[in-house]
Write a protein that holds these residues in place. Structure first.
Motif, PDB file in Angstrom:
ATOM      1  N   ASP A 144      13.644  72.620   4.220  1.00 25.35           N
ATOM      2  CA  ASP A 144      12.722  73.072   3.192  1.00 25.35           C
ATOM      3  C   ASP A 144      12.322  74.493   3.545  1.00 25.35           C
ATOM      4  OD1 ASP A 144      12.857  70.397   2.422  1.00 25.35           O
ATOM      5  OD2 ASP A 144      10.781  70.372   1.766  1.00 25.35           O
ATOM      6  N   ASP A 152       0.952  82.526  -9.010  1.00 27.01           N
ATOM      7  CA  ASP A 152      -0.136  81.960  -9.807  1.00 27.01           C
ATOM      8  C   ASP A 152      -1.380  82.836  -9.787  1.00 27.01           C
ATOM      9  OD1 ASP A 152       1.279  79.750 -10.701  1.00 27.01           O
ATOM     10  OD2 ASP A 152       0.777  78.561  -8.934  1.00 27.01           O
ATOM     11  N   TYR A 158       3.866  78.232  -0.778  1.00 26.73           N
ATOM     12  CA  TYR A 158       4.739  77.466  -1.656  1.00 26.73           C
ATOM     13  C   TYR A 158       5.891  76.858  -0.864  1.00 26.73           C
ATOM     14  CZ  TYR A 158       2.350  79.328  -5.724  1.00 26.73           C
ATOM     15  OH  TYR A 158       1.393  79.628  -6.653  1.00 26.73           O
ATOM     16  N   ARG A 159       6.454  75.806  -1.430  1.00 25.88           N
ATOM     17  CA  ARG A 159       7.573  75.101  -0.817  1.00 25.88           C
ATOM     18  C   ARG A 159       8.713  74.967  -1.815  1.00 25.88           C
ATOM     19  NH1 ARG A 159       8.573  69.657  -2.035  1.00 25.88           N
ATOM     20  NH2 ARG A 159      10.041  68.601  -0.650  1.00 25.88           N
ATOM     21  N   ALA A 170      14.770  72.402  -6.375  1.00 28.67           N
ATOM     22  CA  ALA A 170      13.660  72.279  -7.326  1.00 28.67           C
ATOM     23  C   ALA A 170      12.912  73.608  -7.344  1.00 28.67           C
ATOM     24  CB  ALA A 170      12.725  71.138  -6.907  1.00 28.67           C
ATOM     25  N   THR A 173       6.853  74.764  -5.393  1.00 27.56           N
ATOM     26  CA  THR A 173       5.661  73.940  -5.546  1.00 27.56           C
ATOM     27  C   THR A 173       4.581  74.468  -4.612  1.00 27.56           C
ATOM     28  OG1 THR A 173       6.987  71.976  -6.012  1.00 27.56           O
ATOM     29  CG2 THR A 173       4.699  71.622  -5.371  1.00 27.56           C
ATOM     30  N   ARG A 174       3.384  74.636  -5.129  1.00 23.03           N
ATOM     31  CA  ARG A 174       2.301  75.138  -4.293  1.00 23.03           C
ATOM     32  C   ARG A 174       1.853  74.065  -3.309  1.00 23.03           C
ATOM     33  NH1 ARG A 174      -2.505  77.592  -7.514  1.00 23.03           N
ATOM     34  NH2 ARG A 174      -3.006  75.393  -7.838  1.00 23.03           N
ATOM     35  N   ALA A 215       4.341  67.882  -0.117  1.00 24.00           N
ATOM     36  CA  ALA A 215       3.948  69.225  -0.576  1.00 24.00           C
ATOM     37  C   ALA A 215       2.430  69.378  -0.610  1.00 24.00           C
ATOM     38  CB  ALA A 215       4.544  69.530  -1.944  1.00 24.00           C
ATOM     39  N   ARG A 216       1.798  69.062   0.516  1.00 29.95           N
ATOM     40  CA  ARG A 216       0.358  69.271   0.589  1.00 29.95           C
ATOM     41  C   ARG A 216      -0.064  69.513   2.032  1.00 29.95           C
ATOM     42  NH1 ARG A 216       0.412  63.485  -0.213  1.00 29.95           N
ATOM     43  NH2 ARG A 216      -0.305  62.406   1.661  1.00 29.95           N
TER      44      ARG A 216
END
Length: 233
Positions: A144, A152, A158-159, A170, A173-174, A215-216
């Motif tokens: 990743d 934004d 981001y990932r 993909a 994603t933040r 993703a967090r």
């Protein structure tokens, strides 16, 4: 690891030095111009750029070289040439990521194969956002890529999940939005935590647990109340 790599400002420009993490005599490895040292997963070498990426917003589209230096022998080999390539990172699967400055001034994330004659293979981002500081981390299905972007409105983390060839699986994603714009970050503890700094220059250094696949990032833990040298990470 057992070594730290850092930038030393010399009369001729920025050079790269290493020193034992536990203390000891530092030694110079890469003469000016050089910046953005980041260790390879093996810990026996680190990558760097001959360009200056202290301020990604003002970096010019000047041709640079991304090289790798053996920390034992000091031997240097070029990995990427002919690009305005900055802030490189290596993955355990032989990929190299960096942010590239285009002739139009855009700053996008690029992934290539390291140590081969193949050209740049994947533009991970290609838009008007400021994207910089890429780093690899192992996800459930391979590499990743984490990076900083203001897509934004405010710089955040981001990932992007990558396939085996380094292409994005993909859109970005933040992962983390900080109260102040994110500036630098480091993946630590085998990819389970991140440490980061934010603007302004006198800011906190913070650590958070990181769940890459979800993703967090978790709640933060302060490592240092006020940091003045943002190049320390």
């Amino acid at each position: 690891g057992s070594l730290v790599a850092f930038v030393v400002v010399e009369d001729a420009g920025d050079a790269l030095w290493i020193a034992p993490a536990a203390g000891g005599e530092p030694r110079g490895l890469v003469p000016p111009p050089a910046s953005s040292p980041r260790f390879a997963p093996s810990g026996t070498a680190f990558v760097f750029s001959t360009g200056d990426a202290r301020e990604p917003e003002s970096t010019r589209a000047a041709t640079t070289t991304i090289g790798v230096v053996d920390v034992v022998t000091g031997a240097v080999h070029a990995l990427v040439e002919g690009q305005a390539a900055l802030q490189p990172a290596l993955s355990s699967r032989g990929l190299i990521a960096f942010f590239a400055v285009g002739a139009d001034g855009r700053r996008d994330i690029v992934v290539a194969h390291a140590g081969t004659s193949r050209p740049i293979i994947h533009a991970i981002t290609a838009d008007a956002a400021l994207d910089f500081a890429p780093q690899f981390v192992d996800g459930a299905r391979g590499d990743d890529l984490l990076f900083v972007s203001d897509r934004d409105g405010v710089a955040a983390l981001y990932r992007v999940p990558l396939d085996d060839d380094g292409a994005a699986r993909a859109p970005p994603t933040r992962v983390l939005q900080t109260p102040s714009p994110l500036r630098q970050f480091a993946v630590v503890d085998a990819g389970t935590r991140i440490a980061y700094v934010t603007r302004p220059a006198a800011s906190e250094i913070v650590q958070r647990a990181l769940d890459v696949d979800a993703a967090r990032a978790s709640a933060s833990t302060k490592l240092l109340e006020r940091a003045t040298d943002l190049r320390a990470l």
